[in-house]
Design a protein around this motif. Structure first.
Motif, PDB file in Angstrom:
ATOM      1  N   LYS A 180       0.866  -1.172   0.000  1.00  0.00           N
ATOM      2  CA  LYS A 180       0.000   0.000   0.000  1.00  0.00           C
ATOM      3  C   LYS A 180       0.907   1.227   0.000  1.00  0.00           C
ATOM      4  O   LYS A 180       1.866   1.279   0.767  1.00  0.00           O
ATOM      5  CB  LYS A 180      -0.914  -0.009   1.220  1.00  0.00           C
ATOM      6  CG  LYS A 180      -1.833  -1.235   1.266  1.00  0.00           C
ATOM      7  CD  LYS A 180      -2.642  -1.293   2.540  1.00  0.00           C
ATOM      8  CE  LYS A 180      -3.527  -2.540   2.566  1.00  0.00           C
ATOM      9  NZ  LYS A 180      -4.315  -2.631   3.820  1.00  0.00           N
ATOM     10  N   VAL A 181       0.599   2.185  -0.864  1.00  0.00           N
ATOM     11  CA  VAL A 181       1.522   3.288  -1.104  1.00  0.00           C
ATOM     12  C   VAL A 181       0.838   4.631  -0.902  1.00  0.00           C
ATOM     13  O   VAL A 181      -0.269   4.864  -1.399  1.00  0.00           O
ATOM     14  CB  VAL A 181       2.091   3.219  -2.543  1.00  0.00           C
ATOM     15  CG1 VAL A 181       3.001   4.412  -2.822  1.00  0.00           C
ATOM     16  CG2 VAL A 181       2.857   1.914  -2.757  1.00  0.00           C
ATOM     17  N   VAL A 182       1.501   5.515  -0.164  1.00  0.00           N
ATOM     18  CA  VAL A 182       1.143   6.928  -0.166  1.00  0.00           C
ATOM     19  C   VAL A 182       1.993   7.582  -1.239  1.00  0.00           C
ATOM     20  O   VAL A 182       3.226   7.654  -1.116  1.00  0.00           O
ATOM     21  CB  VAL A 182       1.388   7.582   1.206  1.00  0.00           C
ATOM     22  CG1 VAL A 182       1.182   9.092   1.109  1.00  0.00           C
ATOM     23  CG2 VAL A 182       0.453   6.990   2.247  1.00  0.00           C
ATOM     24  N   ALA A 183       1.362   7.982  -2.324  1.00  0.00           N
ATOM     25  CA  ALA A 183       2.052   8.569  -3.467  1.00  0.00           C
ATOM     26  C   ALA A 183       2.056  10.082  -3.323  1.00  0.00           C
ATOM     27  O   ALA A 183       1.004  10.718  -3.336  1.00  0.00           O
ATOM     28  CB  ALA A 183       1.370   8.156  -4.769  1.00  0.00           C
ATOM     29  N   ALA A 184       3.245  10.654  -3.186  1.00  0.00           N
ATOM     30  CA  ALA A 184       3.376  12.095  -2.936  1.00  0.00           C
ATOM     31  C   ALA A 184       4.077  12.775  -4.099  1.00  0.00           C
ATOM     32  O   ALA A 184       5.096  12.289  -4.598  1.00  0.00           O
ATOM     33  CB  ALA A 184       4.149  12.332  -1.643  1.00  0.00           C
ATOM     34  N   ALA A 205      -0.388   8.275   5.720  1.00  0.00           N
ATOM     35  CA  ALA A 205      -0.245   6.821   5.727  1.00  0.00           C
ATOM     36  C   ALA A 205      -1.008   6.194   6.893  1.00  0.00           C
ATOM     37  O   ALA A 205      -1.726   5.196   6.725  1.00  0.00           O
ATOM     38  CB  ALA A 205       1.231   6.440   5.800  1.00  0.00           C
ATOM     39  N   ILE A 206      -0.888   6.787   8.059  1.00  0.00           N
ATOM     40  CA  ILE A 206      -1.555   6.243   9.242  1.00  0.00           C
ATOM     41  C   ILE A 206      -3.063   6.406   9.132  1.00  0.00           C
ATOM     42  O   ILE A 206      -3.831   5.488   9.460  1.00  0.00           O
ATOM     43  CB  ILE A 206      -1.012   6.924  10.512  1.00  0.00           C
ATOM     44  CG1 ILE A 206       0.467   6.564  10.708  1.00  0.00           C
ATOM     45  CG2 ILE A 206      -1.832   6.528  11.735  1.00  0.00           C
ATOM     46  CD1 ILE A 206       1.146   7.339  11.796  1.00  0.00           C
ATOM     47  N   ALA A 207      -3.508   7.550   8.634  1.00  0.00           N
ATOM     48  CA  ALA A 207      -4.944   7.815   8.527  1.00  0.00           C
ATOM     49  C   ALA A 207      -5.624   6.855   7.550  1.00  0.00           C
ATOM     50  O   ALA A 207      -6.745   6.396   7.789  1.00  0.00           O
ATOM     51  CB  ALA A 207      -5.178   9.260   8.097  1.00  0.00           C
ATOM     52  N   VAL A 208      -4.952   6.559   6.434  1.00  0.00           N
ATOM     53  CA  VAL A 208      -5.579   5.740   5.391  1.00  0.00           C
ATOM     54  C   VAL A 208      -5.305   4.251   5.588  1.00  0.00           C
ATOM     55  O   VAL A 208      -6.204   3.415   5.448  1.00  0.00           O
ATOM     56  CB  VAL A 208      -5.095   6.180   3.992  1.00  0.00           C
ATOM     57  CG1 VAL A 208      -5.712   5.299   2.901  1.00  0.00           C
ATOM     58  CG2 VAL A 208      -5.455   7.637   3.743  1.00  0.00           C
ATOM     59  N   GLY A 232      -3.299   2.869   8.358  1.00  0.00           N
ATOM     60  CA  GLY A 232      -3.099   2.420   9.726  1.00  0.00           C
ATOM     61  C   GLY A 232      -1.683   2.413  10.235  1.00  0.00           C
ATOM     62  O   GLY A 232      -1.449   2.269  11.439  1.00  0.00           O
ATOM     63  N   ARG A 233      -0.708   2.604   9.361  1.00  0.00           N
ATOM     64  CA  ARG A 233       0.689   2.610   9.804  1.00  0.00           C
ATOM     65  C   ARG A 233       1.571   3.099   8.662  1.00  0.00           C
ATOM     66  O   ARG A 233       1.095   3.366   7.567  1.00  0.00           O
ATOM     67  CB  ARG A 233       1.137   1.215  10.252  1.00  0.00           C
ATOM     68  CG  ARG A 233       1.199   0.188   9.149  1.00  0.00           C
ATOM     69  CD  ARG A 233       1.663  -1.158   9.697  1.00  0.00           C
ATOM     70  NE  ARG A 233       2.020  -2.072   8.624  1.00  0.00           N
ATOM     71  CZ  ARG A 233       1.154  -2.821   7.963  1.00  0.00           C
ATOM     72  NH1 ARG A 233      -0.138  -2.768   8.264  1.00  0.00           N
ATOM     73  NH2 ARG A 233       1.577  -3.633   7.011  1.00  0.00           N
ATOM     74  N   CYS A 234       2.880   3.195   8.930  1.00  0.00           N
ATOM     75  CA  CYS A 234       3.858   3.521   7.896  1.00  0.00           C
ATOM     76  C   CYS A 234       5.105   2.685   8.171  1.00  0.00           C
ATOM     77  O   CYS A 234       5.664   2.733   9.274  1.00  0.00           O
ATOM     78  CB  CYS A 234       4.202   5.008   7.903  1.00  0.00           C
ATOM     79  SG  CYS A 234       5.428   5.475   6.656  1.00  0.00           S
ATOM     80  N   ASP A 235       5.534   1.919   7.173  1.00  0.00           N
ATOM     81  CA  ASP A 235       6.664   1.008   7.354  1.00  0.00           C
ATOM     82  C   ASP A 235       7.948   1.486   6.696  1.00  0.00           C
ATOM     83  O   ASP A 235       9.042   1.150   7.152  1.00  0.00           O
ATOM     84  CB  ASP A 235       6.311  -0.370   6.782  1.00  0.00           C
ATOM     85  CG  ASP A 235       5.069  -0.964   7.425  1.00  0.00           C
ATOM     86  OD1 ASP A 235       5.025  -1.024   8.667  1.00  0.00           O
ATOM     87  OD2 ASP A 235       4.140  -1.347   6.687  1.00  0.00           O
ATOM     88  N   SER A 236       7.823   2.233   5.594  1.00  0.00           N
ATOM     89  CA  SER A 236       9.015   2.608   4.828  1.00  0.00           C
ATOM     90  C   SER A 236       8.801   3.948   4.134  1.00  0.00           C
ATOM     91  O   SER A 236       7.669   4.347   3.851  1.00  0.00           O
ATOM     92  CB  SER A 236       9.334   1.552   3.756  1.00  0.00           C
ATOM     93  OG  SER A 236       9.473   0.269   4.314  1.00  0.00           O
ATOM     94  N   LEU A 237       9.916   4.610   3.843  1.00  0.00           N
ATOM     95  CA  LEU A 237       9.924   5.823   3.040  1.00  0.00           C
ATOM     96  C   LEU A 237      10.887   5.629   1.883  1.00  0.00           C
ATOM     97  O   LEU A 237      12.036   5.208   2.089  1.00  0.00           O
ATOM     98  CB  LEU A 237      10.382   7.027   3.874  1.00  0.00           C
ATOM     99  CG  LEU A 237      10.751   8.290   3.078  1.00  0.00           C
ATOM    100  CD1 LEU A 237       9.505   8.938   2.473  1.00  0.00           C
ATOM    101  CD2 LEU A 237      11.503   9.289   3.958  1.00  0.00           C
ATOM    102  N   VAL A 238      10.425   5.930   0.668  1.00  0.00           N
ATOM    103  CA  VAL A 238      11.294   5.959  -0.509  1.00  0.00           C
ATOM    104  C   VAL A 238      11.314   7.395  -1.016  1.00  0.00           C
ATOM    105  O   VAL A 238      10.299   7.910  -1.492  1.00  0.00           O
ATOM    106  CB  VAL A 238      10.797   5.004  -1.608  1.00  0.00           C
ATOM    107  CG1 VAL A 238      11.720   5.082  -2.817  1.00  0.00           C
ATOM    108  CG2 VAL A 238      10.701   3.572  -1.087  1.00  0.00           C
ATOM    109  N   ALA A 239      12.453   8.054  -0.904  1.00  0.00           N
ATOM    110  CA  ALA A 239      12.586   9.463  -1.279  1.00  0.00           C
ATOM    111  C   ALA A 239      13.126   9.558  -2.699  1.00  0.00           C
ATOM    112  O   ALA A 239      14.325   9.408  -2.943  1.00  0.00           O
ATOM    113  CB  ALA A 239      13.508  10.188  -0.302  1.00  0.00           C
TER     114      ALA A 239
END
Length: 250
Positions: A42-46, A85-88, A90-97
């Motif tokens: 699951k990805v938060v695309a920024a 990430a947490i709101a949608v 439930g958590r955040c495991d990794s960041l790819v910059a």
């Protein structure tokens, strides 16, 4: 071991892992988002371009991708990456910059304003989301940070001095963070590709019809390296990965 038997190291499953990707609307960030989703993440695309993010959500599904319109130069927006990430999910495991840009050219080429924007985006735009991620990972007992830099950050070429300086900064940040955070369960990797066929390569120094572009690394090649690093068992870490096409001299 039976003769002929292969011993394979296990990979961590990324299914349902929640990963923030900056620069997700194009190039390496876009390819990484697509590959992660194909593996069940699951990805938060920024990214700044909200219209492209909306198209990405439509393509991959809102159950797998959450858009976060984001200006990496805005320090106050960085915490929103983790909050989203947490709101949608439930958590955040990794960041790819992945966010960043640059240009070929000598030290006197381009305007002061352009160079200032590149410096702020490539350095500050990496530091701010990393700081937000580290705060969260320390609370959660670990996590992964992948910084997409460049081989220019190891041996800057003769026509990219300012750009190379920003990439040296990213490589230095990743190395120092690894030494700072390893014992706290946070892995930090720098992925350093050479030329990649992206909008950046086309827009600053080459034209879209340049046949040499097809001989460069593809965004999917770099995305595969990012995924490989994230899949590694927690006992190991890759601190620096350089990547070259067969067409380029290292």
């Amino acid at each position: 071991m039976v003769s002929g038997e292969m011993r394979l190291a296990e990979n961590r499953s990324l299914r349902d892992s929640v990963i923030v990707v900056t620069g997700a609307s194009s190039g390496i960030g876009l390819a990484t988002t697509r590959q992660l989703v194909s593996m069940g993440s699951k990805v938060v695309a920024a990214a700044r371009r909200a219209d492209r993010l909306e198209s990405l959500v439509s393509e991959l599904g809102e159950d797998r991708v959450a858009a976060y319109p984001y200006d990496v130069n805005a320090q106050e927006q960085a915490q929103g990456l983790i909050d989203r990430a947490i709101a949608v999910f439930g958590r955040c495991d990794s960041l790819v910059a992945c966010a960043g840009f640059g240009a070929y050219g000598g030290i006197l080429d381009h305007t002061d304003e352009f160079l200032e924007s590149m410096i702020l985006t490539n350095i500050g735009g990496t530091v701010w989301p990393v700081r937000a991620a580290v705060r969260h990972f320390l609370e959660e007992g670990g996590g992964d940070i992948v910084i997409v830099a460049s081989v220019a950050g190891l041996r800057g070429g003769g026509n990219e001095a300012v750009y190379a300086s920003t990439k040296f900064a990213q490589v230095g940040l990743a190395g120092a963070l690894d030494r700072e955070l390893r014992t706290k369960g946070i892995r930090v990797s720098a992925i350093c590709p050479a030329g990649v066929k992206t909008e950046f390569a086309i827009g600053y120094g080459r034209s879209a019809g340049d046949p040499g572009l097809d001989d460069l690394l593809q965004p999917e090649d770099v995305a595969d390296a990012i995924v490989t690093v994230l899949e590694q068992p927690r006992r190991m870490r890759t601190t620096l990965w350089t990547m070259w096409s067969m067409a380029e001299q290292s």
